[in-house]
Design a protein around this motif. Structure first.
Motif, PDB file in Angstrom:
ATOM      1  N   ALA A   1     -47.438 -66.411  75.133  1.00 20.37           N
ATOM      2  CA  ALA A   1     -48.472 -65.866  76.013  1.00 20.37           C
ATOM      3  C   ALA A   1     -49.570 -65.180  75.193  1.00 20.37           C
ATOM      4  CB  ALA A   1     -47.854 -64.881  76.997  1.00 20.37           C
ATOM      5  N   GLY A   2     -49.166 -64.456  74.135  1.00 20.47           N
ATOM      6  CA  GLY A   2     -50.130 -63.771  73.294  1.00 20.47           C
ATOM      7  C   GLY A   2     -51.027 -64.701  72.510  1.00 20.47           C
ATOM      8  N   PHE A   3     -50.592 -65.939  72.297  1.00 18.40           N
ATOM      9  CA  PHE A   3     -51.424 -66.913  71.600  1.00 18.40           C
ATOM     10  C   PHE A   3     -52.652 -67.296  72.434  1.00 18.40           C
ATOM     11  CE2 PHE A   3     -47.588 -68.785  69.115  1.00 18.40           C
ATOM     12  CZ  PHE A   3     -47.644 -67.702  68.245  1.00 18.40           C
ATOM     13  N   PHE A   4     -52.542 -67.175  73.749  1.00 15.86           N
ATOM     14  CA  PHE A   4     -53.588 -67.694  74.618  1.00 15.86           C
ATOM     15  C   PHE A   4     -54.324 -66.629  75.436  1.00 15.86           C
ATOM     16  CE2 PHE A   4     -50.404 -71.061  74.076  1.00 15.86           C
ATOM     17  CZ  PHE A   4     -51.193 -72.103  73.630  1.00 15.86           C
ATOM     18  N   LEU A   5     -53.691 -65.473  75.643  1.00 15.60           N
ATOM     19  CA  LEU A   5     -54.268 -64.466  76.529  1.00 15.60           C
ATOM     20  C   LEU A   5     -54.415 -63.136  75.805  1.00 15.60           C
ATOM     21  CD1 LEU A   5     -52.189 -65.212  79.768  1.00 15.60           C
ATOM     22  CD2 LEU A   5     -54.594 -65.795  79.373  1.00 15.60           C
ATOM     23  N   PRO A   6     -55.387 -62.311  76.211  1.00 15.91           N
ATOM     24  CA  PRO A   6     -55.519 -60.980  75.617  1.00 15.91           C
ATOM     25  C   PRO A   6     -54.345 -60.093  76.011  1.00 15.91           C
ATOM     26  CG  PRO A   6     -57.049 -61.249  77.452  1.00 15.91           C
ATOM     27  CD  PRO A   6     -56.444 -62.588  77.191  1.00 15.91           C
ATOM     28  N   PRO A   7     -54.025 -59.078  75.186  1.00 18.16           N
ATOM     29  CA  PRO A   7     -52.860 -58.220  75.459  1.00 18.16           C
ATOM     30  C   PRO A   7     -52.849 -57.601  76.849  1.00 18.16           C
ATOM     31  CG  PRO A   7     -53.689 -57.804  73.243  1.00 18.16           C
ATOM     32  CD  PRO A   7     -54.665 -58.740  73.895  1.00 18.16           C
ATOM     33  N   VAL A   8     -53.993 -57.113  77.310  1.00 13.63           N
ATOM     34  CA  VAL A   8     -54.044 -56.467  78.629  1.00 13.63           C
ATOM     35  C   VAL A   8     -53.601 -57.436  79.718  1.00 13.63           C
ATOM     36  CG1 VAL A   8     -55.587 -55.484  80.370  1.00 13.63           C
ATOM     37  CG2 VAL A   8     -55.798 -54.776  77.977  1.00 13.63           C
ATOM     38  N   ALA A   9     -54.084 -58.676  79.650  1.00  8.30           N
ATOM     39  CA  ALA A   9     -53.727 -59.667  80.670  1.00  8.30           C
ATOM     40  C   ALA A   9     -52.245 -59.995  80.623  1.00  8.30           C
ATOM     41  CB  ALA A   9     -54.569 -60.931  80.477  1.00  8.30           C
ATOM     42  N   VAL A  10     -51.689 -60.146  79.417  1.00  9.92           N
ATOM     43  CA  VAL A  10     -50.264 -60.473  79.287  1.00  9.92           C
ATOM     44  C   VAL A  10     -49.409 -59.364  79.881  1.00  9.92           C
ATOM     45  CG1 VAL A  10     -48.384 -60.898  77.663  1.00  9.92           C
ATOM     46  CG2 VAL A  10     -50.633 -61.896  77.250  1.00  9.92           C
TER      47      VAL A  10
ATOM     48  N   THR B   1     -45.824 -54.802  72.279  1.00 13.11           N
ATOM     49  CA  THR B   1     -47.114 -54.584  71.634  1.00 13.11           C
ATOM     50  C   THR B   1     -47.196 -55.287  70.284  1.00 13.11           C
ATOM     51  OG1 THR B   1     -47.314 -52.429  72.732  1.00 13.11           O
ATOM     52  CG2 THR B   1     -48.754 -52.826  70.848  1.00 13.11           C
ATOM     53  N   ILE B   2     -46.107 -55.263  69.515  1.00 12.08           N
ATOM     54  CA  ILE B   2     -46.113 -55.961  68.222  1.00 12.08           C
ATOM     55  C   ILE B   2     -46.259 -57.468  68.434  1.00 12.08           C
ATOM     56  CG2 ILE B   2     -44.773 -56.473  66.144  1.00 12.08           C
ATOM     57  CD1 ILE B   2     -43.545 -53.693  66.349  1.00 12.08           C
ATOM     58  N   ASN B   3     -45.635 -57.986  69.480  1.00 10.89           N
ATOM     59  CA  ASN B   3     -45.839 -59.399  69.823  1.00 10.89           C
ATOM     60  C   ASN B   3     -47.299 -59.685  70.124  1.00 10.89           C
ATOM     61  OD1 ASN B   3     -43.321 -61.205  70.069  1.00 10.89           O
ATOM     62  ND2 ASN B   3     -42.618 -59.277  70.952  1.00 10.89           N
ATOM     63  N   MET B   4     -47.952 -58.760  70.834  1.00 14.67           N
ATOM     64  CA  MET B   4     -49.373 -58.933  71.131  1.00 14.67           C
ATOM     65  C   MET B   4     -50.211 -58.844  69.857  1.00 14.67           C
ATOM     66  SD  MET B   4     -49.429 -59.510  74.355  1.00 14.67           S
ATOM     67  CE  MET B   4     -47.898 -60.371  73.969  1.00 14.67           C
ATOM     68  N   GLU B   5     -49.775 -58.012  68.907  1.00 11.48           N
ATOM     69  CA  GLU B   5     -50.472 -57.933  67.619  1.00 11.48           C
ATOM     70  C   GLU B   5     -50.424 -59.273  66.893  1.00 11.48           C
ATOM     71  OE1 GLU B   5     -50.356 -53.809  65.475  1.00 11.48           O
ATOM     72  OE2 GLU B   5     -48.337 -54.238  66.167  1.00 11.48           O
ATOM     73  N   ILE B   6     -49.274 -59.925  66.940  1.00 10.86           N
ATOM     74  CA  ILE B   6     -49.157 -61.244  66.315  1.00 10.86           C
ATOM     75  C   ILE B   6     -50.135 -62.214  66.964  1.00 10.86           C
ATOM     76  CG2 ILE B   6     -47.610 -63.215  65.958  1.00 10.86           C
ATOM     77  CD1 ILE B   6     -45.292 -61.220  65.757  1.00 10.86           C
ATOM     78  N   GLY B   7     -50.256 -62.137  68.289  1.00 14.41           N
ATOM     79  CA  GLY B   7     -51.189 -63.014  68.991  1.00 14.41           C
ATOM     80  C   GLY B   7     -52.632 -62.803  68.577  1.00 14.41           C
ATOM     81  N   LEU B   8     -52.984 -61.568  68.176  1.00 21.30           N
ATOM     82  CA  LEU B   8     -54.359 -61.270  67.780  1.00 21.30           C
ATOM     83  C   LEU B   8     -54.760 -61.941  66.472  1.00 21.30           C
ATOM     84  CD1 LEU B   8     -54.591 -57.469  68.686  1.00 21.30           C
ATOM     85  CD2 LEU B   8     -55.843 -59.337  69.777  1.00 21.30           C
ATOM     86  N   ILE B   9     -53.793 -62.361  65.667  1.00 22.99           N
ATOM     87  CA  ILE B   9     -54.122 -63.039  64.411  1.00 22.99           C
ATOM     88  C   ILE B   9     -53.499 -64.431  64.360  1.00 22.99           C
ATOM     89  CG2 ILE B   9     -54.552 -60.977  63.032  1.00 22.99           C
ATOM     90  CD1 ILE B   9     -51.709 -61.101  61.990  1.00 22.99           C
TER      91      ILE B   9
ATOM     92  N   ILE C   1     -52.314 -71.418  84.041  1.00 21.91           N
ATOM     93  CA  ILE C   1     -52.731 -71.850  82.708  1.00 21.91           C
ATOM     94  C   ILE C   1     -53.956 -72.761  82.795  1.00 21.91           C
ATOM     95  CG2 ILE C   1     -52.058 -73.248  80.701  1.00 21.91           C
ATOM     96  CD1 ILE C   1     -49.192 -72.213  81.139  1.00 21.91           C
ATOM     97  N   LEU C   2     -53.932 -73.695  83.732  1.00 14.52           N
ATOM     98  CA  LEU C   2     -55.068 -74.609  83.885  1.00 14.52           C
ATOM     99  C   LEU C   2     -56.339 -73.858  84.266  1.00 14.52           C
ATOM    100  CD1 LEU C   2     -53.364 -77.613  85.745  1.00 14.52           C
ATOM    101  CD2 LEU C   2     -54.201 -77.561  83.385  1.00 14.52           C
ATOM    102  N   VAL C   3     -56.216 -72.906  85.191  1.00 14.95           N
ATOM    103  CA  VAL C   3     -57.395 -72.151  85.640  1.00 14.95           C
ATOM    104  C   VAL C   3     -57.959 -71.304  84.504  1.00 14.95           C
ATOM    105  CG1 VAL C   3     -58.186 -70.305  87.178  1.00 14.95           C
ATOM    106  CG2 VAL C   3     -56.730 -72.130  88.068  1.00 14.95           C
ATOM    107  N   LEU C   4     -57.077 -70.625  83.772  1.00 13.20           N
ATOM    108  CA  LEU C   4     -57.553 -69.771  82.678  1.00 13.20           C
ATOM    109  C   LEU C   4     -58.155 -70.597  81.547  1.00 13.20           C
ATOM    110  CD1 LEU C   4     -54.727 -67.076  82.490  1.00 13.20           C
ATOM    111  CD2 LEU C   4     -56.965 -66.890  83.569  1.00 13.20           C
ATOM    112  N   PHE C   5     -57.620 -71.797  81.326  1.00 10.99           N
ATOM    113  CA  PHE C   5     -58.170 -72.671  80.282  1.00 10.99           C
ATOM    114  C   PHE C   5     -59.484 -73.317  80.702  1.00 10.99           C
ATOM    115  CE2 PHE C   5     -54.358 -73.846  77.363  1.00 10.99           C
ATOM    116  CZ  PHE C   5     -54.212 -72.498  77.075  1.00 10.99           C
TER     117      PHE C   5
END
Length: 437
Positions: A334-343, A370-378, A15-19
């Motif tokens: 995880a979806g709040f902070f990372l793109p779907p592919v990475a998660v 995938t729906i969880n990742m959709e929530i992260g996108l917005i 998390i620290l490295v990605l941030f």
């Protein structure tokens, strides 16, 4: 060090490295290399190049750049505007019809492009100004497009589903089929909310909407039908046993380029080069993440972190639905902070043994994920679609875009609940076309 404690340390450092601002792929390689060096010695570092390139040695990966080219060719034309205009002419007199037109256009465009940001940009450029002009609030105008754009990672062909299939060694064709009915369910829920919102709060501008003749409604269809035929043709070739997903993706990309050139007069070498250049950049980015995630997964397995987490969760004496709830919370965060592919690439090696041990269908779970990742996108702080909409309509504050998106987040949560109660919504079509697992 205990593997579970080591796992927490890996999570914190990751998390620290990605941030810190480094790219996802580079961050995963840095973390994996560092922990392998400290806990496994130089021997493991010598395997990193072999693991990285070995992860990319898959014929199925060819589908990713081909579908990206397919989407880029469509996004470079007026196809999004034509889709929007066609649906607007047919739904214009329905209460909330303009919002429904935008959502329907998002669903169709996402099915052709497989990209959420491209869908937001293509439909939003036309839809948001038109909705605002007709009296819809900024929240509704921006939020509906931001939410509609998320359909791009669920409705096939979806690059996210391809990545999930590669990461979990599941059938990409079956994953595509699993996303069809849930995708339609989400579109239906989004449209139902739009109709309710218009009925509940009213919209006087609907009364002033232009009435289109049947001739005007039909004359726009020839521009839209070829792309829909391509989608149907690609899916038929894939499920009819004519070609593999990679082969159908290549044919679909070629046909989309030809249609862009013939129907939309996209003859300029500079524009064609731009399509190929942008597609190459996005493909390399995704493939780089896939390779780096392979190294990261190897590190987790080599240090016995993945196995220990799976054993610990399996040993918990909790109901499997409680377990699924915990997994959903993890995916949401995880979806709040990372793109779907990475998660997907980071979480799949850990979650898949747990999901199978709890007797959940892996294809059904792909839809839930995938729906969880959709929530992260917005959802902030990353919320890619929120920033895409903000770039299209910079005079709409980010806060209003987020507020307008929240009801659609509720629709997605409701969709997850419905899929948990009726899992056949996701599994019925794959079982019908390809047979039970």
């Amino acid at each position: 060090m205990d593997p579970l404690t080591l796992g927490l340390l890996v999570a914190a450092v990751t998390i620290l490295v990605l941030f810190s601002g480094v790219s996802v792929a580079a961050g995963l390689l840095i973390v994996a290399g560092g922990f392998l060096l400290v806990f496994d010695g130089m021997r493991s570092l010598e395997l990193m190049p072999e693991i990285f390139f070995g992860k990319l040695n898959s014929f199925a990966l060819l589908a990713i750049p081909m579908f990206i080219i397919m989407g880029a060719a469509i996004a470079s034309t007026r196809a999004g505007a034509d889709l929007y205009e066609a649906l607007e002419r047919w739904l214009t007199r329905v209460p909330g019809g303009l919002v429904m037109s935008n959502l329907g256009a998002c669903a169709l465009f996402s099915a052709m492009s497989g990209s959420s940001p491209a869908t937001c940009a293509a439909i939003g450029k036309m839809g948001i100004p038109e909705m605002r002009k007709r009296g819809y609030s900024d929240e509704v105008a921006a939020g509906s497009i931001a939410a509609g754009g998320t359909l791009g990672i669920l409705i096939p062909p979806s690059v996210t589903m391809i990545v999930y299939g590669i990461a979990t060694e599941t059938s990409i064709g079956r994953l595509f089929l699993a996303g069809v009915m849930p995708g339609l369910l989400l579109v239906g829920l989004f449209m139902a909310w739009s109709v309710f919102h218009t009925w509940r709060y009213g919209n006087a501008s609907v009364l002033a909407t232009r009435v289109y003749s049947m001739r005007e409604r039909l004359e726009i269809l020839p521009r839209v039908i070829p792309f829909i035929v391509i989608i149907v043709g690609v899916l038929y070739a894939m499920y009819g046993g004519i070609a593999t997903p990679s082969e159908t993706a290549a044919v679909g990309a070629l046909l989309c380029l030809l249609i862009a050139m013939i129907i939309y007069r996209l003859w300029s070498p500079a524009k064609l080069w731009g399509i190929l250049r942008d597609s190459t950049r996005e493909s390399v980015m995704i493939l780089f993440i896939i390779g780096a995630a392979g190294v990261f997964s190897y590190m987790l397995s080599s240090l016995y972190i993945t196995q220990s987490i799976a054993e610990w969760i399996s040993a918990l004496d909790v109901n499997r639905w409680v377990l699924l709830g915990v997994v959903n919370v993890f995916l949401l965060i995880a979806g709040f902070f990372l793109p779907p592919v990475a998660v997907i690439l980071m979480a799949a090696p850990i979650l898949m043994p747990i999901i199978l041990a709890a007797d959940f269908d892996p294809y059904w779970f792909a839809v839930i994920l995938t729906i969880n990742m959709e929530i992260g996108l917005i959802s902030p702080p990353v919320g890619l679609n929120l920033y895409v909409i903000n770039s299209i309509a910079p005079d709409i504050p980010l806060k209003k875009i987020l507020v307008g998106s929240l009801p659609y987040v509720g629709c997605m949560v409701l969709a997850i609940v419905i899929l948990c109660i009726f899992p056949g919504i996701a599994t019925w079509l794959p079982d019908l076309v390809m047979g039970p697992i």
